[in-house]
Design a protein around this motif. Structure first.
Motif, mmCIF file in Angstrom:
data_model
loop_
_atom_site.group_PDB
_atom_site.id
_atom_site.type_symbol
_atom_site.label_atom_id
_atom_site.label_comp_id
_atom_site.label_asym_id
_atom_site.label_seq_id
_atom_site.Cartn_x
_atom_site.Cartn_y
_atom_site.Cartn_z
ATOM 1 N N THR A 1 0.834 -1.202 0.000
ATOM 2 C CA THR A 1 0.000 0.000 0.000
ATOM 3 C C THR A 1 0.867 1.249 0.000
ATOM 4 O O THR A 1 0.613 2.203 -0.751
ATOM 5 C CB THR A 1 -0.940 0.002 1.214
ATOM 6 N N THR B 1 2.353 1.683 -3.456
ATOM 7 C CA THR B 1 1.377 2.213 -4.407
ATOM 8 C C THR B 1 1.216 3.720 -4.231
ATOM 9 O O THR B 1 1.157 4.473 -5.213
ATOM 10 C CB THR B 1 0.022 1.514 -4.222
ATOM 11 N N ARG B 2 1.131 4.157 -2.984
ATOM 12 C CA ARG B 2 1.006 5.589 -2.725
ATOM 13 C C ARG B 2 2.241 6.348 -3.200
ATOM 14 O O ARG B 2 2.132 7.453 -3.728
ATOM 15 C CB ARG B 2 0.805 5.818 -1.231
#
Length: 492
Positions: free
Chosen positions: A469, A472-473
């Motif tokens: 996550t 991805t950010r």
């Protein structure tokens, strides 16, 4: 080959800019892209299209680096180019009161470019190039994805960069290229085996790599891959490190600006003449210079081929190769000169064809071993591996190490690892070392090289920690890149 033909001429143009999209404007970034697009890519394609409409075929061989092709197809860049062309016209209008003749000339140039772009380019370069290829007017080359200097890459990374570039070109143009422009004409012994494994049948080296024996293409080592050598005696007639037609007194001076408008008001006048003393640009004088220099070049090519045929006892070949950006961007009159030369050569008994056409005509000699080489300073690797760029060389070694450890055999496709691979390929571009060695926006080049390398290291750390996550950010914060066919599984 006709009995009346004295020999064969191949013109090879290579379109290449470093990855610039979404990285700002003048003096670097997208301004470079838009200038080359407006002043070189549009008019060169217009020249080839006109000749193709007259039924002429196999006019030249054209390479477009995949990373540039991505920019020429990108909606952001297409929209930016449209605005840039409109801005060019407005700049001409703003200069009308001070420089009426120049403003009128630039208005006509801008209007022609805008009409050409709106007529054929609004959906990107790929449909334009594919049309010329399908018509048989040009042979299109492929190459590694981001113009990395092949001899300094690990074999696995070199193969991955090449395959990524060939796949991207196939997607854009509909056919997989059988020829490539090896970035910087860089070569190390054994690279032909990698080319053969990728289905590459021909590539270009600089003339000294063949010890100046460029009259025939040559198979390399024990492979059946063919190398063409750039004929420096012919190529340097146009452009060399010290001379060439574009430096003629009547051509538009590239370096002298009217700073309020950004337009170029002067002719070269003389090599030692200060900018403020240069004479005004005169399109009629420039047109006369084009006719003179085109005729001179044709005479040089013909004489070269006659001499080679007499020496070899068989029809011979000469290859001239340049960056496409020379024609129109660096040398304003280059497209007009190109049009004249491509018309005059056949009339002088010279067969004009592509590299593919030269092979089909049997202009291939016996095998040759090629040493480590490039087309850079010294014809060796110093520009990309010298002491001045030792930090970038070390950085690239670390990037490759991280890249090779990022994908396990048999792993499923992973968009996060694809993003890591894409950043690695961008970090490995030969442009960053070139710009540092040549002191051309060196600070910008180092910033880009280290920036992409930092992305690789950061993303690899997050992926090793299982922080998908967060990865991805982080990727979402990077500049958007339309180069979207990278599949990291190719490294396994």
């Amino acid at each position: 080959m006709s009995d009346s033909t004295v020999g064969t001429f191949c013109l090879v143009l290579h379109s290449h800019l470093p990855w610039l999209a979404h990285h700002g404007r003048w003096p670097v970034g997208e301004e470079w892209l838009y200038q080359s697009w407006a002043h070189a890519y549009l008019p060169v394609v217009e020249v080839v299209s006109r000749l193709a409409e007259e039924g002429r075929r196999d006019l030249l061989t054209l390479g477009v680096t995949p990373v540039l092709a991505a920019q020429l197809d990108d909606p952001h860049c297409l929209d930016g180019m449209h605005h840039w062309l409109g801005g060019w016209m407005l700049r001409a209008h703003d200069a009308a009161a001070r420089l009426p003749d120049l403003a009128a000339y630039e208005h006509r140039q801008a209007a022609t470019a805008l009409e050409s772009f709106e007529r054929g380019w609004r959906h990107g370069a790929s449909p334009v190039l594919r049309g010329l290829s399908d018509a048989g007017a040009v042979e299109l080359l492929g190459g590694p994805a981001t113009h990395a200097f092949g001899p300094l890459l690990q074999p696995e990374v070199r193969a991955f960069a090449l395959e990524t570039g060939l796949v991207d070109t196939t997607v854009r143009l509909g056919t997989r290229p059988a020829g490539i422009w090896a970035p910087e004409c860089g070569y190390a012994p054994g690279m032909e085996d990698g080319y053969a494994a990728a289905g590459v049948r021909r590539f270009l080296v600089d003339g000294p790599a063949l010890r100046g024996e460029t009259a025939l293409a040559r198979t390399v080592g024990s492979s059946d891959v063919v190398a063409f050598g750039r004929d420096l005696d012919v190529t340097y007639r146009v452009w060399s490190p010290r001379s060439g037609y574009p430096g003629g007194r009547d051509y538009r001076d590239f370096h002298t600006y009217d700073h309020p408008s950004g337009l170029k008001p002067a002719r070269v006048t003389g090599r030692s003449v200060a900018p403020e003393r240069k004479r005004p640009y005169d399109p009629q004088r420039a047109a006369a210079a084009v006719r003179r220099d085109a005729a001179d070049f044709v005479a040089v090519v013909r004489s070269r081929l006659v001499d080679l045929q007499e020496r070899l006892g068989r029809p011979a070949l000469t290859v001239a190769a340049f960056d496409t950006e020379l024609f129109g961007h660096w040398w304003h009159e280059g497209p007009a000169w190109l049009d004249a030369v491509l018309r005059l050569l056949p009339a002088a008994g010279v067969r004009v064809t592509s590299l593919r056409g030269a092979v089909d005509a049997g202009l291939v000699g016996g095998p040759v071993d090629i040493p480590e080489s490039s087309w850079g300073s010294g014809k060796d690797w110093r520009v990309w591996a010298g002491e001045q760029v030792a930090d970038i060389v070390g950085l690239n070694e670390q990037v490759q190490k991280t890249l090779l450890s990022s994908v396990a055999p048999g792993a499923a496709r992973d968009p996060l690892r694809d993003a890591l691979a894409q950043e690695a390929l961008l970090a490995l571009s030969s442009d960053w070392a070139f710009m540092v060695s040549k002191d051309s926006a060196a600070g910008y080049a180092r910033e880009r090289a280290h920036g992409h390398a930092q992305h690789v290291a950061e993303l690899a750390t997050l992926l090793r920690a299982g922080r998908r996550t967060a990865a991805t950010r982080r990727i979402a914060q990077w500049p958007a890149t339309p180069f979207g066919t990278v599949d990291a599984r190719g490294l396994a």
